[in-house]
Every structure is written in C-alpha cells, then in structure tokens.
Design a protein around this motif. Structure first.
Motif, PDB file in Angstrom:
ATOM      1  N   LEU A  68      46.830 -12.117 -23.515  1.00 34.51           N
ATOM      2  CA  LEU A  68      46.930 -11.889 -21.896  1.00 34.51           C
ATOM      3  C   LEU A  68      46.846 -10.580 -21.384  1.00 34.51           C
ATOM      4  O   LEU A  68      47.232  -9.697 -22.122  1.00 34.51           O
ATOM      5  N   LYS A  69      46.776 -10.457 -20.108  1.00 33.94           N
ATOM      6  CA  LYS A  69      46.899  -9.069 -19.467  1.00 33.94           C
ATOM      7  C   LYS A  69      48.092  -8.561 -19.583  1.00 33.94           C
ATOM      8  O   LYS A  69      48.547  -7.624 -19.618  1.00 33.94           O
ATOM      9  N   GLU A  81      43.527 -16.660 -16.399  1.00 34.50           N
ATOM     10  CA  GLU A  81      43.026 -15.385 -16.153  1.00 34.50           C
ATOM     11  C   GLU A  81      41.439 -15.281 -16.198  1.00 34.50           C
ATOM     12  O   GLU A  81      40.979 -14.446 -14.996  1.00 34.50           O
TER      13      GLU A  81
END
Length: 380
Positions: free
Chosen positions: A233-234, A90
């Motif tokens: 994380l997103k 990411e």
C-alpha cells in the motif's frame, strides 16, 4: 390553516395560509414529494403536476434529489464506506481522482446521461488514458451509480449502460514450458530459486507467496496453506486476508516444488513458526520492485529463452494451464486458484494443441479397438 383541495387523479394541491398553492405527488418509487416552490394559482400547480406525470409515463422521471447530489462527493463517500480490500480501495481512489472526478465530478447525478458517458470516455482516450484504464474507470463509475439506482433510489436508470465500454481486448498472456520454468529458476540467486518453482507449480499469487509463513507449509503432506496475503500500500506493506473467502485454501505441490521448498526452508527461512518463507536479501518482506532488481529479471528471462514481456504473474498463469492440461476439473481449478466463480477457471479449460493431440491419439486407439472387435464378430 392550510386548505386541502379536492382529490386529483395524480397528486394533490392545497392552499396555504399565505394564499399560495402547494403541489404534492407520489413518485414511482412510492415516496411522496412536495414541489420545491409554491405556486401563485391552483392552475399553475396543476400544470406542474401534469408535467411531472407525463415524465413518469414516458419513463423520463428521476428523483428531484438527483439534482442536489454531485458525483464528486457521492463517489468519494461510496469508496470510503464500501467494504473493500485496502489495495482495492487505493486503486478505486486513484481511478476516481485521476479519471472520473476531473471531468464529471461537478455534475449532479441526475445530469449524467449516456451521452455524457460517451463524451467522458472520448475525452479520456483522447487525453492519453489507455483503454484498460478507461474500462476500469467506467466499471467503477457504473458500480457507484448502481448504488444510486438500487440502494439510494436517487436515479431511475444507470447511464453506464453502453455496450462494449466495460471490456477491452487483451492479448493472451504467455505460458512458459516446464523446461523454461526450471531454466528460469536455475538463473535465480539461490534465495529465489524456490520462489520461482513454487509460484509456477502452485498457482499462488505474488502476495500470497510473500505472506507464507513456516507454519503454513506441510512438507510431509506436500501442501501449503494460504490464509493471508501481503499487499503493498502507499502507507507500506500490510498483511490481510486473501481477496475472497475462496482464497483461503490448501494447495498440493508436485514433487519438484516440494523438494525445492524443503531445501529453501532449511537455508533461507527463519526457525520460528511465524517466520516468512520467502524474504529479500536482508530477510525483509518481498517487494516486487526490489525483487526484479535483485534477480535481474530481464536478463534472467533472456538467458532462459523466455519472452521479454513475461511477468512474474505469468508463472501463476503457467501453473493453472498445467493443472488444466493435467485433467483438473473446473471446480478443482477454482479451488487451486482461489476463485469463487467459474469465470476465471473456465479460461484454462480451453483445449491446448498438446492435449488435443493426446485426445486424438486416445480416440485412434478406441477406433482401432472397436474396428477389430467388429471384424471379429463378422468372421463368426
């Protein structure tokens, strides 16, 4: 039927059924290539081969396919297919999207020269990108183009070879004293007291602490096992292996951290072996933003007499310095920190003023002892 022409010192030319001429040559990478276009006369084909040969002799030749491959697609493919930790992937995607692709993405790999890199970096900094981000973007671009050179053999040289572009000056992070760590822990809500103590005296990362389960703690031995980490994380929180194989380790705790952790397990950790050791108020996995708000981090720092810029990660820095000052060897620090290389561990091997004073006092004792022994021999 095509006619093969006589052998040349470099490359060869043949006449095609159409009457035009085709030129071929073997590049420095050992691959035989054919000119993209055919030539009206043999002489024109020979002139083209002479130009190619001169580029090779001058070290300026690059594979023709470098002009067909653009950085935008190549870079995205590199990130997508590289073996990376999810959080690292990411970060790379963001660096490429924000700092590399907008300026360089439409360029063919072969068109990227050192002067292109200088211009690109200048535009980044002029546009408000911080130097640390510019360095990270440069390092990512260099890694991508290294693959184009070494593995795919699209480029002859990596244009990212400019001294100083891969580093920046970072002020040394603050180190807390033992008294400050304990004072900070006292100002935490009860649920987070042990988190501060264990973080400071184990050297574990935030993600490693957040992923600890009851089965990872051995209070009798005074150790914690680090088999995983929790990454934000997103798409949400994700458990995974540590950053490297060296991150899978067992770390011994000093008595103060062991005692604090034992009390925490009894009050705030679920009974099951898989229960997370450290959780938020609703027994949910820890998140950095929620944690800072829950403990009123800035106020807690001020009340504990610590600098406002002190980060949670600096507790790990504090613990590593304490381990080094206690006499841990480089190899022992590498194990405790979960690093495979010596580079990070060596940072903590620098002499502190307190430790240097201890060494000087020890030298004094040896000097005094040696001097007395010498006087005794003279008397005899």
């Amino acid at each position: 039927m095509a006619n093969q022409k006589g052998h040349r010192r470099f490359g060869n030319i043949r006449k095609l059924p159409s009457g035009r001429f085709q030129a071929r040559y073997q590049g420095p990478d050992g691959i035989t290539r054919t000119a993209k276009n055919t030539f009206e006369t043999e002489r024109l084909a020979a002139q083209w081969l002479t130009l190619v040969e001169s580029e090779i002799i001058r070290g300026e030749w690059q594979a023709p396919e470098a002009g067909d491959v653009h950085l935008s697609g190549y870079g995205k493919e590199w990130i997508a297919h590289r073996k990376l930790q999810p959080r690292t992937r990411e970060n790379y995607e963001d660096l490429f999207r924000l700092h590399i692709e907008p300026i360089l993405g439409q360029l063919a790999l072969g068109a990227i020269k050192p002067q292109t890199i200088r211009s690109w970096r200048g535009k980044l900094l002029a546009g408000g990108t911080t130097e640390p981000q510019a360095v990270k973007a440069y390092s990512l671009l260099r890694a991508i183009l290294n693959t184009a050179v070494r593995e795919d053999e699209i480029l002859k040289q990596n244009p990212c070879r400019i001294p100083g572009y891969d580093r920046y000056h970072t002020p040394e992070r603050p180190i807390a004293t033992v008294a400050q760590v304990l004072a900070l822990a006292e100002r935490m809500p009860p649920r987070y007291v042990s988190l501060i103590t264990v973080a400071a005296f184990s050297g574990l990362r935030w993600g490693e602490l957040a992923a600890l389960r009851r089965c990872d703690v051995d209070l009798a031995a005074g150790t914690v096992r680090v088999p995983r980490k929790l990454a934000a994380l997103k798409s949400g929180l994700e458990f995974g292996p540590p950053k490297s194989a060296a991150g899978i380790r067992v770390v011994a705790l000093p008595a103060v951290a062991r005692k604090s952790l034992g009390e925490h397990l009894g009050r705030f950790t679920g009974k099951g072996e898989e229960a997370l050791v450290f959780t938020g108020d609703k027994d949910m996995p820890l998140r950095t933003g929620n944690f800072r708000r829950a403990v009123k981090w800035s106020k807690a720092l001020a009340d504990a007499g610590m600098p406002a810029g002190f980060h949670f990660h600096d507790l790990r820095h504090t613990g590593n310095n304490l381990a080094a000052a206690s006499g841990a060897s480089t190899r022992e620090l590498m194990h405790r920190m979960g690093h495979a290389s010596m580079r990070a561990a060596l940072i903590y091997q620098h002499a502190t003023s307190d430790r240097d004073r201890e060494i000087a006092e020890s030298m004094d004792r040896r000097i005094t002892k040696g001097a007395k022994a010498g006087k005794g021999k003279k008397r005899r």
